[in-house]
Design a protein around this motif. Structure first.
Motif, PDB file in Angstrom:
ATOM      1  N   THR A   6       0.842  -1.206   0.258  1.00 28.38           N
ATOM      2  CA  THR A   6      -0.053  -0.254  -0.062  1.00 28.38           C
ATOM      3  C   THR A   6       0.216   1.400   0.385  1.00 28.38           C
ATOM      4  OG1 THR A   6      -0.657  -0.261   2.547  1.00 28.38           O
ATOM      5  CG2 THR A   6      -2.289  -0.809   0.726  1.00 28.38           C
ATOM      6  N   LEU A   7       2.190   1.262  -1.109  1.00 26.08           N
ATOM      7  CA  LEU A   7       3.026   2.535  -0.941  1.00 26.08           C
ATOM      8  C   LEU A   7       1.552   4.253  -1.783  1.00 26.08           C
ATOM      9  CD1 LEU A   7       5.944   1.266  -2.731  1.00 26.08           C
ATOM     10  CD2 LEU A   7       5.480   1.183  -0.201  1.00 26.08           C
ATOM     11  N   TYR A   8       0.648   3.841  -1.838  1.00 27.70           N
ATOM     12  CA  TYR A   8       0.224   4.658  -2.555  1.00 27.70           C
ATOM     13  C   TYR A   8       0.227   5.627  -1.227  1.00 27.70           C
ATOM     14  CZ  TYR A   8      -3.474   1.096  -2.143  1.00 27.70           C
ATOM     15  OH  TYR A   8      -4.392   0.012  -1.189  1.00 27.70           O
TER      16      TYR A   8
ATOM     17  N   PHE B 195      20.105   0.694 -10.461  1.00 25.12           N
ATOM     18  CA  PHE B 195      18.640   0.772 -10.031  1.00 25.12           C
ATOM     19  C   PHE B 195      18.429  -1.166 -10.121  1.00 25.12           C
ATOM     20  CE2 PHE B 195      18.002   4.702 -10.744  1.00 25.12           C
ATOM     21  CZ  PHE B 195      17.150   5.400  -9.277  1.00 25.12           C
ATOM     22  N   THR B 196      17.780  -1.601  -9.349  1.00 24.24           N
ATOM     23  CA  THR B 196      16.215  -2.687  -9.197  1.00 24.24           C
ATOM     24  C   THR B 196      15.488  -2.607 -10.466  1.00 24.24           C
ATOM     25  OG1 THR B 196      15.524  -2.664  -7.258  1.00 24.24           O
ATOM     26  CG2 THR B 196      18.080  -4.187  -7.060  1.00 24.24           C
ATOM     27  N   SER B 197      15.081  -3.720 -10.616  1.00 25.48           N
ATOM     28  CA  SER B 197      13.756  -4.500 -11.021  1.00 25.48           C
ATOM     29  C   SER B 197      12.711  -3.722  -9.889  1.00 25.48           C
ATOM     30  CB  SER B 197      13.736  -5.757 -12.020  1.00 25.48           C
ATOM     31  OG  SER B 197      13.202  -6.483 -10.153  1.00 25.48           O
ATOM     32  N   LEU B 198      12.728  -4.130  -8.935  1.00 25.74           N
ATOM     33  CA  LEU B 198      12.089  -3.017  -7.246  1.00 25.74           C
ATOM     34  C   LEU B 198      11.752  -1.956  -7.841  1.00 25.74           C
ATOM     35  CD1 LEU B 198       9.862  -3.711  -5.590  1.00 25.74           C
ATOM     36  CD2 LEU B 198      12.612  -3.521  -4.164  1.00 25.74           C
ATOM     37  N   ASP B 199      13.606  -1.385  -7.813  1.00 26.61           N
ATOM     38  CA  ASP B 199      13.040  -0.231  -7.656  1.00 26.61           C
ATOM     39  C   ASP B 199      12.912   0.717  -9.091  1.00 26.61           C
ATOM     40  OD1 ASP B 199      14.788   0.661  -5.601  1.00 26.61           O
ATOM     41  OD2 ASP B 199      17.027   0.057  -6.468  1.00 26.61           O
ATOM     42  N   VAL B 200      12.365   0.254 -10.066  1.00 27.97           N
ATOM     43  CA  VAL B 200      11.965   0.658 -10.881  1.00 27.97           C
ATOM     44  C   VAL B 200      10.112   0.688 -11.347  1.00 27.97           C
ATOM     45  CG1 VAL B 200      11.873   0.566 -14.160  1.00 27.97           C
ATOM     46  CG2 VAL B 200      13.913   0.259 -12.417  1.00 27.97           C
ATOM     47  N   GLN B 201      10.125  -0.566 -11.035  1.00 27.94           N
ATOM     48  CA  GLN B 201       9.240  -0.649 -10.630  1.00 27.94           C
ATOM     49  C   GLN B 201       8.178   0.446  -9.770  1.00 27.94           C
ATOM     50  OE1 GLN B 201       5.879  -2.549 -11.983  1.00 27.94           O
ATOM     51  NE2 GLN B 201       7.435  -4.162 -13.555  1.00 27.94           N
TER      52      GLN B 201
ATOM     53  N   VAL C 262       4.837   7.109  -9.598  1.00 25.60           N
ATOM     54  CA  VAL C 262       4.700   8.203 -10.943  1.00 25.60           C
ATOM     55  C   VAL C 262       3.223   8.570 -11.599  1.00 25.60           C
ATOM     56  CG1 VAL C 262       4.778   9.574 -13.757  1.00 25.60           C
ATOM     57  CG2 VAL C 262       7.014   8.792 -11.755  1.00 25.60           C
ATOM     58  N   GLU C 263       2.471   6.881 -11.492  1.00 28.20           N
ATOM     59  CA  GLU C 263       1.046   6.854 -12.511  1.00 28.20           C
ATOM     60  C   GLU C 263      -0.132   6.905 -11.228  1.00 28.20           C
ATOM     61  OE1 GLU C 263      -1.653   2.245 -12.881  1.00 28.20           O
ATOM     62  OE2 GLU C 263       1.078   2.431 -13.138  1.00 28.20           O
ATOM     63  N   TYR C 264       1.018   6.755 -10.074  1.00 32.46           N
ATOM     64  CA  TYR C 264      -0.362   6.580  -8.519  1.00 32.46           C
ATOM     65  C   TYR C 264       0.271   8.441  -8.275  1.00 32.46           C
ATOM     66  CZ  TYR C 264      -1.799   2.547  -8.568  1.00 32.46           C
ATOM     67  OH  TYR C 264      -2.317   1.363  -8.105  1.00 32.46           O
ATOM     68  N   LYS C 265       1.068   9.418  -8.679  1.00 31.95           N
ATOM     69  CA  LYS C 265       0.814  10.688  -8.381  1.00 31.95           C
ATOM     70  C   LYS C 265       1.364  10.719  -7.249  1.00 31.95           C
ATOM     71  CE  LYS C 265      -2.389  12.188 -12.029  1.00 31.95           C
ATOM     72  NZ  LYS C 265      -2.134  11.731 -12.502  1.00 31.95           N
ATOM     73  N   MET C 266       2.059  10.257  -7.269  1.00 35.06           N
ATOM     74  CA  MET C 266       2.786  10.203  -5.006  1.00 35.06           C
ATOM     75  C   MET C 266       4.356  10.606  -5.453  1.00 35.06           C
ATOM     76  SD  MET C 266       1.479   8.219  -2.966  1.00 35.06           S
ATOM     77  CE  MET C 266       3.170   8.317  -2.050  1.00 35.06           C
ATOM     78  N   PRO C 267       4.376  11.656  -4.072  1.00 37.01           N
ATOM     79  CA  PRO C 267       6.046  12.314  -4.504  1.00 37.01           C
ATOM     80  C   PRO C 267       6.683  11.509  -3.585  1.00 37.01           C
ATOM     81  CG  PRO C 267       3.947  13.551  -2.988  1.00 37.01           C
ATOM     82  CD  PRO C 267       3.523  11.821  -3.002  1.00 37.01           C
ATOM     83  N   ILE C 268       7.737  11.215  -4.980  1.00 42.02           N
ATOM     84  CA  ILE C 268       9.048   9.999  -4.401  1.00 42.02           C
ATOM     85  C   ILE C 268      10.134  10.504  -4.637  1.00 42.02           C
ATOM     86  CG2 ILE C 268       8.929   9.379  -6.818  1.00 42.02           C
ATOM     87  CD1 ILE C 268       9.849   7.100  -6.138  1.00 42.02           C
ATOM     88  N   ALA C 269      11.486  11.003  -3.886  1.00 45.00           N
ATOM     89  CA  ALA C 269      12.371  11.015  -4.520  1.00 45.00           C
ATOM     90  C   ALA C 269      13.502   9.770  -3.829  1.00 45.00           C
ATOM     91  CB  ALA C 269      12.581  12.084  -2.825  1.00 45.00           C
TER      92      ALA C 269
ATOM     93  N   ALA D 158       9.415   7.606 -16.756  1.00 48.41           N
ATOM     94  CA  ALA D 158       9.068   8.763 -17.018  1.00 48.41           C
ATOM     95  C   ALA D 158      11.073   9.872 -16.987  1.00 48.41           C
ATOM     96  CB  ALA D 158       7.907  10.094 -16.607  1.00 48.41           C
ATOM     97  N   GLU D 159      10.833  10.612 -17.079  1.00 50.46           N
ATOM     98  CA  GLU D 159      12.207  11.301 -16.931  1.00 50.46           C
ATOM     99  C   GLU D 159      11.908  12.081 -15.669  1.00 50.46           C
ATOM    100  OE1 GLU D 159      15.260  15.103 -18.413  1.00 50.46           O
ATOM    101  OE2 GLU D 159      13.519  14.176 -20.438  1.00 50.46           O
ATOM    102  N   PRO D 160      13.102  12.050 -14.722  1.00 47.52           N
ATOM    103  CA  PRO D 160      13.028  12.773 -13.330  1.00 47.52           C
ATOM    104  C   PRO D 160      13.762  13.776 -13.228  1.00 47.52           C
ATOM    105  CG  PRO D 160      15.175  11.221 -13.020  1.00 47.52           C
ATOM    106  CD  PRO D 160      14.197  10.237 -14.308  1.00 47.52           C
ATOM    107  N   THR D 161      13.258  14.793 -11.790  1.00 49.74           N
ATOM    108  CA  THR D 161      13.861  16.083 -12.197  1.00 49.74           C
ATOM    109  C   THR D 161      14.998  15.556 -11.044  1.00 49.74           C
ATOM    110  OG1 THR D 161      12.497  16.896 -10.454  1.00 49.74           O
ATOM    111  CG2 THR D 161      11.877  17.358 -12.616  1.00 49.74           C
TER     112      THR D 161
END
Length: 287
Positions: free
Chosen positions: A147-149, A162-168, A174-181, A236-239
């Motif tokens: 439930t990361l959302y 990055f691992t496959s987990l990190d990418v997912q 990004v899909e859920y419009k969650m703040p991520i750093a 998606a390209e990160p800032t």
């Protein structure tokens, strides 16, 4: 995105910024975090978080520390709260204000909540999440399973590629419009290695200005490499202002006056705290 200063560390007077952070997390949030999509309503989000993690997303701010095994999640959580690292053993007893256990192998098998010692920040919780990409924690469903959302903010820790987990996790955020750093840990090792290499090339120690330039160059290099990795993985390209290069151990040592002149500085550790804090409080106030 936003982060915060470990107020339990040392006895130094609070800065203006730290005092504001202290005020924020000594009172409950005004609203639950916003649900990520029409399919996931506020009611579903709250119920899922409580059932799967036992997480109170109504009365507490919750920040997830996620990433693959060996990325330094547990140590990072300890450092920003100002507690000592401990290795996992049969004698370890979980206490939410105590240390998150670390070790050579993945030690976090289930989500664990950690609070500030002495109830310094009573309404803020950091969550140490297990590494994914395993049969028990498959990468493909990790975001929904944990439930990361429902969190206020995600910190994706990275040490190495990055691992496959990190990418997912990044794609889903990004899909859920969650703040991520993206937080690059163990940067002190990269800086120490590059410093030794440069010193051998020059046949002498680096000057303070040369060392400062090397640090700035290393930070730029790590961020650009991480950005290219994510783009190559179809993200998606990160800032770059959502990427941070840290040395959390140096941060803790600095606050406790244990940092030697020869040690790597804390880099952007405090910056990521302040950034996370701002976005966390902003989302609740505008939800």
């Amino acid at each position: 995105m936003a982060f915060l200063i470990p107020l339990a560390l040392a006895g130094a007077a609070l800065s203006v910024t730290a005092a504001k952070v202290y005020a924020h997390f000594n009172k409950p949030p005004p609203n639950p975090p916003p649900p990520p999509s029409p399919e996931v309503t506020e009611e579903i989000m709250i119920r899922s978080a409580q059932e799967k993690l036992g997480m109170d997303i109504v009365n507490h701010y919750n920040i997830a520390i996620c990433g693959g095994s060996g990325s330094g999640k547990s140590s990072f959580i300890n450092c920003i709260r100002g507690v000592a690292d401990v290795e996992l053993s049969s004698a370890f007893i979980y206490i939410d204000t105590g240390s998150a256990p670390s070790g050579i192998n993945e030690t976090t098998q289930a989500p664990a909540c950690y609070r500030w010692p002495n109830n310094e920040l009573p309404y803020l919780s950091l969550w140490d999440l297990p590494g994914g990409g395993t049969q028990k924690h498959p990468a493909e469903t990790y975001f929904e399973d944990k439930t990361l959302y429902a969190f206020d903010c995600l910190l994706l820790l990275k040490a190495g590629r990055f691992t496959s987990l990190d990418v997912q996790i990044f794609k889903k955020a990004v899909e859920y419009k969650m703040p991520i750093a993206v937080v690059m840990t163990k940067a002190d090792q990269d800086i120490n290695n590059r410093t030794k290499t440069k010193a051998r090339e020059l046949g002498r120690k680096l000057t303070k200005d040369e060392y400062k330039s090397l640090i700035e160059e290393t930070i730029r290099m790590l961020k650009n490499n991480a950005k290219e990795e994510l783009i190559s993985a179809g993200c998606a390209e990160p800032t770059l202002n959502a990427m941070f290069v840290v040395s959390a151990i140096s941060y803790r040592d600095e606050k406790m006056n244990l940092l030697d002149d020869n040690d790597c500085p804390s880099l952007e550790t405090e910056k990521v705290f302040l950034t996370c804090c701002n976005i966390t409080v902003y989302r609740r106030n505008t939800a």
